[in-house]
Design a protein around this motif. Structure first.
Motif, PDB file in Angstrom:
ATOM      1  N   ASN A 148     -11.545   2.221  14.457  1.00  0.00           N
ATOM      2  CA  ASN A 148     -12.441   1.084  14.241  1.00  0.00           C
ATOM      3  C   ASN A 148     -12.633   0.397  15.583  1.00  0.00           C
ATOM      4  O   ASN A 148     -11.723  -0.229  16.109  1.00  0.00           O
ATOM      5  CB  ASN A 148     -11.826   0.121  13.222  1.00  0.00           C
ATOM      6  N   ALA A 200      -4.670   7.047   1.286  1.00  0.00           N
ATOM      7  CA  ALA A 200      -4.936   6.857   2.709  1.00  0.00           C
ATOM      8  C   ALA A 200      -6.425   6.943   2.995  1.00  0.00           C
ATOM      9  O   ALA A 200      -7.136   7.778   2.431  1.00  0.00           O
ATOM     10  CB  ALA A 200      -4.184   7.900   3.523  1.00  0.00           C
ATOM     11  N   GLU A 201      -6.879   6.051   3.886  1.00  0.00           N
ATOM     12  CA  GLU A 201      -8.270   6.108   4.327  1.00  0.00           C
ATOM     13  C   GLU A 201      -8.476   7.310   5.236  1.00  0.00           C
ATOM     14  O   GLU A 201      -7.524   7.829   5.835  1.00  0.00           O
ATOM     15  CB  GLU A 201      -8.622   4.824   5.087  1.00  0.00           C
ATOM     16  N   ARG A 202      -9.750   7.754   5.359  1.00  0.00           N
ATOM     17  CA  ARG A 202     -10.037   8.939   6.145  1.00  0.00           C
ATOM     18  C   ARG A 202     -10.730   8.630   7.466  1.00  0.00           C
ATOM     19  O   ARG A 202     -11.033   9.538   8.231  1.00  0.00           O
ATOM     20  CB  ARG A 202     -10.922   9.896   5.320  1.00  0.00           C
ATOM     21  N   TRP A 203     -10.995   7.329   7.754  1.00  0.00           N
ATOM     22  CA  TRP A 203     -11.654   7.024   9.034  1.00  0.00           C
ATOM     23  C   TRP A 203     -10.647   7.167  10.174  1.00  0.00           C
ATOM     24  O   TRP A 203      -9.452   6.994  10.010  1.00  0.00           O
ATOM     25  CB  TRP A 203     -12.279   5.628   9.021  1.00  0.00           C
ATOM     26  N   SER A 204     -11.170   7.518  11.354  1.00  0.00           N
ATOM     27  CA  SER A 204     -10.303   7.819  12.500  1.00  0.00           C
ATOM     28  C   SER A 204     -10.053   6.608  13.383  1.00  0.00           C
ATOM     29  O   SER A 204      -8.992   6.501  14.011  1.00  0.00           O
ATOM     30  CB  SER A 204     -10.907   8.951  13.337  1.00  0.00           C
ATOM     31  N   PHE A 258       0.823  -1.205   0.000  1.00  0.00           N
ATOM     32  CA  PHE A 258       0.000   0.000   0.000  1.00  0.00           C
ATOM     33  C   PHE A 258       0.863   1.264   0.000  1.00  0.00           C
ATOM     34  O   PHE A 258       0.531   2.263   0.640  1.00  0.00           O
ATOM     35  CB  PHE A 258      -0.941  -0.007   1.218  1.00  0.00           C
TER      36      PHE A 258
END
Length: 305
Positions: free
Chosen positions: A93, A87-91, A79
């Motif tokens: 999980n 890059a993912e934007r979730w903070s 990656f």
């Protein structure tokens, strides 16, 4: 200790370096095995269990390392930005955070249970057949035989210090090559003593350990533990030696300038042989006491002028 003379910087530096190396290597030399990279398996049940627990923890760490570094490798190479990864934007999980919190807790509990059980077993000195009192001094050990098979042992005890040949060779400007110090062809420089601690095999031995001046630490790797010798405090441990032989140890607590020169040597023999040795020691002590009494009586009987 000799002090460095004016202009003797080179000799002083060499002596200081030698002393530092001796201090640093004292613990490592307690159980010299060529190319040894792991703990010794020991010759007691406790030592075997300590080794097994150590290996369990080691392989758990290896497994964790494989998972962590594999994840890092995948993240770094698969990656990477040059391959178009965004890059993912979730903070966070929540499910993933619960998993990587619960799994380490379960691992710690799984390791803590056998470790706690072993610690409790290590201090259980009940039903011991032999009691040895160990006292640490600067810079030697004293051993006193307290009781054996329910009977008190009287007047059997001795000091144990660095063997004469090693002590002579270690002196600055002695001119003696340390590699010439050996016993029956075995190089034992700084490893031998003048009086070994003789113990029986297949016998539960209780050790009561204290200090006579400063804090020391009595450590024989093959027994599987080390115990601090603290003035005014009596610590306990036990061992059942499965195999006859000679086992070496060292003071494991920095206790002064000659800390590196107070080795420990344990000689384990068959119970029958130990019984004969102990009886001979008691007979010798009784003869010595009788001789001293006989010498004192005539002097006491003489009239005072």
């Amino acid at each position: 200790m000799r002090y460095m003379k004016s202009g003797g910087t080179g000799r002083g530096a060499t002596g200081a370096l030698g002393m530092l190396l001796a201090l640093a290597s004292g613990a490592a030399m307690a159980n010299p095995v060529p190319w040894q990279l792991n703990m010794t398996k020991g010759v007691t049940p406790i030592a075997q269990q300590v080794y097994d627990l150590h290996m369990l923890g080691f392989w758990v760490c290896v497994g964790i390392g494989v998972v962590v570094f594999a994840a890092m490798g995948i993240a770094m190479f698969r990656f990477r930005r040059s391959r178009g990864a965004v890059a993912e934007r979730w903070s966070h999980n929540t499910r993933l955070e619960v998993v990587w919190t619960v799994i380490p807790v379960l691992i710690l509990i799984a390791l803590a249970w056998p470790a706690t059980t072993l610690l409790v077993k290590e201090v259980d000195t009940s039903n011991s057949a032999l009691t040895i009192k160990v006292t640490g001094y600067q810079w030697k050990w004293r051993y006193d035989y307290v009781d054996y098979k329910g009977n008190a042992v009287s007047k059997v005890g001795f000091m144990s210090k660095l063997a004469f040949d090693s002590n002579k060779a270690r002196q600055l400007d002695s001119g003696i090559d340390p590699w010439t110090v050996s016993d029956n062809g075995e190089h034992d420089y700084l490893l031998n003593v003048d009086h070994m601690l003789v113990l029986p095999t297949h016998t539960k031995i209780r050790f009561v350990i204290t200090g006579g001046d400063v804090i020391h630490s009595w450590w024989v790797p093959e027994l599987g533990w080390k115990i601090d010798a603290i003035p005014g405090v009596v610590n306990e441990a036990w061992a059942t030696i499965d195999t006859a032989g000679t086992y070496r140890g060292q003071c494991a607590e920095l206790c002064g300038q000659d800390h590196a020169f107070m080795p420990i040597v344990v000689k384990a023999v068959a119970p029958a042989q130990f019984g004969q040795w102990l009886a001979a020691q008691q007979d010798a002590a009784n003869l010595d006491r009788a001789a001293r009494t006989a010498q004192a009586e005539p002097a006491a009987a003489q009239p005072r002028g």
